[in-house]
Design an enzyme around this catalytic site. Structure first.
Site, PDB file in Angstrom:
ATOM      1  N   CYS A 156      56.340  19.029  -7.363  1.00 50.13           N
ATOM      2  CA  CYS A 156      56.898  18.694  -6.045  1.00 50.13           C
ATOM      3  C   CYS A 156      55.908  19.006  -4.928  1.00 50.13           C
ATOM      4  O   CYS A 156      56.116  18.617  -3.793  1.00 50.13           O
ATOM      5  CB  CYS A 156      58.208  19.445  -5.805  1.00 50.13           C
ATOM      6  SG  CYS A 156      58.016  21.238  -5.772  1.00 50.13           S
ATOM      7  N   CYS A 185      62.976  25.824  -8.669  1.00 51.89           N
ATOM      8  CA  CYS A 185      62.596  26.280  -7.330  1.00 51.89           C
ATOM      9  C   CYS A 185      62.643  27.811  -7.256  1.00 51.89           C
ATOM     10  O   CYS A 185      61.855  28.427  -6.540  1.00 51.89           O
ATOM     11  CB  CYS A 185      63.519  25.682  -6.277  1.00 51.89           C
ATOM     12  SG  CYS A 185      63.731  23.897  -6.449  1.00 51.89           S
TER      13      CYS A 185
HETATM   14 FE1  FES Z   1      59.801  22.083  -4.956  1.00 53.84          FE
HETATM   15 FE2  FES Z   1      62.240  23.075  -4.814  1.00 53.84          FE
HETATM   16  S1  FES Z   1      61.687  20.992  -4.956  1.00 53.84           S
HETATM   17  S2  FES Z   1      60.388  24.133  -4.970  1.00 53.84           S
END
Ligand code: FES
Length: 143
Positions: free
Chosen positions: A34, A103
């Site tokens: 991400c 996360c």
């Molecule tokens: Fe990257 Fe939550 S989506 S840490």
């Protein structure tokens, strides 16, 4: 996606945000999927986490987990802080949606890196970092 009241509360009002100028341990990790980044600063005195702060370029779940994680390790011994798992953080937040569990790993890993950074600075062997296979699985699905 449903978030608990505690997640929302820590997201809106995160604890221990910022940096510690005279930190003696710093840990930074990035999530390659991400792109989110977490940085944790600790100030260790007499083997206790006297102070801890975090900065993140991350999602709401990362902010809430880091906020909760810093609250949970503050005042603890280095050994106890090391034992904090991302699952315990998620439980303290009354749960995270399964696709958001990775996360909370960001906070745990940044704490571990900060503790090892501290240990190396005082001439101790770093502890072995854990691997989180469950996150790799989630990352594959783009969360
Ligand atoms: Fe990257 Fe939550 S989506 S840490």
């Amino acid at each position: 996606m449903m978030y608990s009241d505690k997640v929302m509360e820590h997201f809106r009002n995160p604890r221990n945000v910022g940096e510690i100028e005279n930190a003696n341990g710093i840990g930074e990790v990035g999530n390659p999927q991400c792109g989110d980044i977490m940085k944790i600063y600790i100030k260790v005195e007499d083997n206790k986490i006297e102070d801890v702060k975090f900065k993140t370029f991350g999602c709401g779940s990362a902010i809430a987990s880091s906020s909760m994680a810093t609250e949970l390790i503050k005042g603890k011994t280095v050994e106890d802080a090391w034992e904090l798992t991302n699952k315990a953080v998620a439980e303290a937040l009354d749960g995270l949606p399964p696709v958001k569990m990775h996360c909370s790993v960001l906070a745990e890993e940044a704490i571990h890196k900060a503790i090892n950074n501290y240990r190396e600075s005082v001439g101790l062997e770093p502890w072995e970092m854990k691997t989180h296979s469950e996150c790799i699985h989630e990352h594959v699905h783009g969360n």
